[in-house]
Design an enzyme around this catalytic site. Structure first.
Site, PDB file in Angstrom:
ATOM      1  N   GLU A  46       1.104  -1.429   0.227  1.00  0.00           N
ATOM      2  CA  GLU A  46       0.169   0.362   0.234  1.00  0.00           C
ATOM      3  C   GLU A  46       0.875   1.332   0.026  1.00  0.00           C
ATOM      4  OE1 GLU A  46      -2.949   0.048   3.385  1.00  0.00           O
ATOM      5  OE2 GLU A  46      -2.667  -2.650   2.672  1.00  0.00           O
ATOM      6  N   ASP A  57      -5.000   8.966  11.236  1.00  0.00           N
ATOM      7  CA  ASP A  57      -3.261   8.659  11.224  1.00  0.00           C
ATOM      8  C   ASP A  57      -3.021   8.955  12.777  1.00  0.00           C
ATOM      9  OD1 ASP A  57      -2.818   7.017   9.046  1.00  0.00           O
ATOM     10  OD2 ASP A  57      -3.168   8.509   7.427  1.00  0.00           O
TER      11      ASP A  57
END
Ligand SMILES: Cc1ncc(COP(=O)(O)O)c(C=O)c1O
EC number: 4.2.1.20
Lengths: 256, 393
Positions: A46, A57
């Site tokens: 990814e 995140d």
């Protein structure tokens, strides 16, 4: 059938996927890292395209994204870095990032660029299912790009069934409801949740991600899914020193 | 044409809920329940009682005679500055804390820029005995020390946001991350009409008390419940949304929204979102935001921390795009001068945010006798240091 679908057909266990941020640690490291990871035994990758406001995140990926942006990364540059990807990399590749850069690039242009290069799918965490179905699904399908949805411990069974219906590669099972970079606590709770999803017998295979950082958490995830995804732990190891060496050292724990 | 939200969470092209799956259960719970909870009689009774006895509502609608004389129109000020805690923000936090209680939440989080929303949130948490965590950009913590101290005294934990530009947008990111990591017991009190559906609609409903009262007060004072103009400043857009709410469907009332022009809209130091922005997604909704061609969010600038935000709420994007509202901007200097003018003509020191709305009166062309309502969203106590520096006081 794209590379991703093929992979899951041929391999049912122990699939290792690695996430890293494009343009980090240096702007032009993107392709070299992909090549090194394939060589070291990763099953698919990814590649994160950075965004200024990555709400899902934790600190490590926030910092890599910021550094990448400061070094000038854009989607346009990423696509040009990857233009000859398929000359040297054969494993499936996903792009992962937030929806706004995709919108500005244009959804149609984005899918076209992915198809031309040989990108097999994307993960866009803040693209909701309703908007995906209404506005994106047909474009993704037309260009053979698989969209990957996330499932958390709080996702209802009804919604998981719906996600299963809209997916054609795998379902990304979050180890817990958390931002990236937390350590997976392989507690009884997590195991009950993994087992519950496994027992749903979905048509799509499962990959477990978020908080997978070492062999122990990777093995635990493998008991319930086709494999696992490592992100922050890998990005962290890229911070200093030679990229190829860092990749080799990191991967040794998982593949020998 | 509807200017309100549809059942999918959209205002025309804008709105929606662009959130990661981790936030879906919380936002969905809110979406399913907010209207029924708000419309419960017991909720309304409690909400109205607190607004009256605790906040001090109705806030006065004051005909500013000397200001009116200067501009040649009847300028009414809707005095949100007289609310407890000094701004309109408390209307929303009272509403949301009552809602959070009914959803069984035990822990409250919020973002804040100037600290007004943080103080308003810490206040209602103290009032109801709930745990409170406020995210605030490291830069803003330094700029707004008195409000940080108020929040702490009220028992809130103030957590510095150290990512990105370390201002309001980053505080919002941190609050969202907190919510992702605390998916069960926590309610996020967003401070403006931004965020994923249903937040923009919910916050505007709580702020709609501003125009609800204004209509009644205008009727009493002028014999007519419609003004010719309503004006408000726009950061995320909550005081404007509340000021516009009951006038939106009456096209004879002109809506004027004033954004922060900073050092000038083309100076590179501005927060004039409708002028500089493009359509895109930020903090969970599709709206207009300041961004690079690659879709990275651009740092805004304004002398007023409360307007220092790179986006606007989706309803404002819709009012702007359809032309129903007029969106303009005022520079830092113009706003400070307007603040001084109001102080010296009327004896009211306004928040610099609110002074942006007042400053636009200079650009209005009145025939004479029009009724104009300006939302005075907050008081200037928190801004004294800025005023002092600027005017050598
Ligand atoms: C006094 C005052 N007015 C206006 C604003 C801007 O917010 P909004 O546009 O949501 O009303 C703020 C934000 O902190 C404020 O404190």
């Amino acid at each position: 059938m794209n590379r991703l679908q093929q992979l899951f057909q041929n391999k049912k266990k122990d699939i290792l996927s690695i996430y890293y941020t494009a343009g980090y640690p240096n702007l032009n490291d993107t392709l070299q890292i992909a090549e090194a990871l394939e060589k070291a035994g990763a099953d698919f990758l990814e590649i994160g395209f950075p965004y200024s406001d990555p709400v899902a995140d934790g600190p490590i990926i926030q910092a890599s994204s910021k550094q990448s942006l400061d070094q000038g990364m854009t989607l346009q540059i990423l696509f040009s870095q990857l233009k000859d990807l398929r000359k040297t990399v054969t494993i499936p590749i996903l792009l992962m990032g937030y929806v706004n850069p995709v919108l500005q690039f244009g959804v149609e242009n984005f899918c076209k660029a992915c198809a031309e290069i040989g990108i097999d799918g994307c993960i866009i965490p803040d693209l909701p299912m309703y908007e995906y179905e209404e506005l994106y699904h047909s474009c993704f399908e037309e260009h053979g790009v698989s969209n990957i949805f996330l499932v958390t411990p709080q996702t209802s069974e009804e919604r998981i069934r719906k996600i299963d219906g809209l997916s054609n590669a795998f379902i990304y099972l979050l180890s817990s409801a958390a931002t990236t970079g937390k350590n997976l606590d392989v507690s009884a709770n997590a195991r009950t949740y993994f087992a519950r999803i496994k027992a749903m017998d979905l048509k799509n295979p499962l990959m477990i991600g978020f908080g997978i950082s070492d062999k122990q958490t990777f093995d635990a995830a493998n008991e319930y899914a086709s494999g696992a995804i490592i992100g922050s732990a890998f990005v962290k190891c890229l911070a200093n020193g030679d990229v190829e060496k860092n990749v080799k050292t990191f991967m040794k724990e998982f593949r020998n | 044409m509807s200017y309100f939200v549809n059942e999918k969470g959209y205002y025309g092209d804008f709105g929606g809920a662009y959130i990661p799956e981790m936030l879906y259960p919380n936002v969905e719970e809110l979406r399913q329940q907010y209207l029924s909870i708000i419309h419960e009689e017991s909720f309304q009774q409690e909400f109205k009682a607190l607004l009256k006895d605790y906040v001090g509502r109705p806030s006065p609608l004051y005909l500013a005679k000397r200001l009116s004389g200067k501009y040649g129109a009847n300028i009414f000020l809707k005095r949100e500055d007289l609310n407890h805690t000094g701004a309109h923000k408390i209307n929303n936090t009272i509403g949301q804390i009552l809602l959070a209680e009914r959803l069984g939440k035990k822990r409250i989080i919020a973002e804040t820029g100037a600290g007004q929303h943080g103080v308003a949130t810490a206040t209602v948490c103290a009032l109801r005995g709930l745990e409170c965590v406020v995210y605030m950009g490291e830069v803003d913590i330094k700029r707004q020390a008195p409000n940080v101290a108020r929040m702490k005294m009220l028992g809130a934990k103030v957590v510095p946001a150290t990512s990105g530009s370390k201002t309001l947008k980053d505080a919002t990111n941190e609050a969202m991350r907190d919510w992702i990591n605390n998916p069960v017991d926590t309610h996020y009190i967003i401070g403006s009409v931004v965020g994923p559906h249903p937040y923009p609609d919910m916050v505007s409903i709580f702020q709609s008390i501003i125009s609800e009262e204004t209509k009644k007060q205008l009727l009493e004072q002028t014999g007519k419940d419609q003004p010719d103009y309503v004006m408000a400043c726009v950061g995320g857009g909550s005081n404007a949304a509340g000021m516009f709410y009951h006038f939106i469907d009456d096209e004879s009332v002109k809506l004027i929204a004033v954004e922060a022009g900073g050092k000038g809209v083309d100076s590179g130091l501005s927060a004039a979102t409708t002028y500089l922005g493009k359509e895109g997604v930020l903090h969970g909704s599709r709206s207009i935001l300041m961004q690079t061609p690659d879709g990275q969010v651009v740092e805004p600038h304004s002398v007023s921390a409360g307007l220092d935000y790179p986006g606007i709420g989706p309803q404002h994007a819709h009012l702007f795009k359809t032309g129903r509202g007029k969106y303009v901007s005022i520079t830092d200097d113009e706003s400070l001068n307007a603040g001084l003018l109001l102080t010296q003509l009327e004896g009211i020191i306004p928040a610099i945010e609110s002074a942006h709305a007042l400053a636009y009166l200079e650009y209005m062309k009145f025939k004479g006798g029009e009724n104009v309502v300006v939302c005075l969203s907050g008081r200037g106590d928190k801004d004294m240091e800025t005023y002092m520096k600027h005017f050598n006081l």
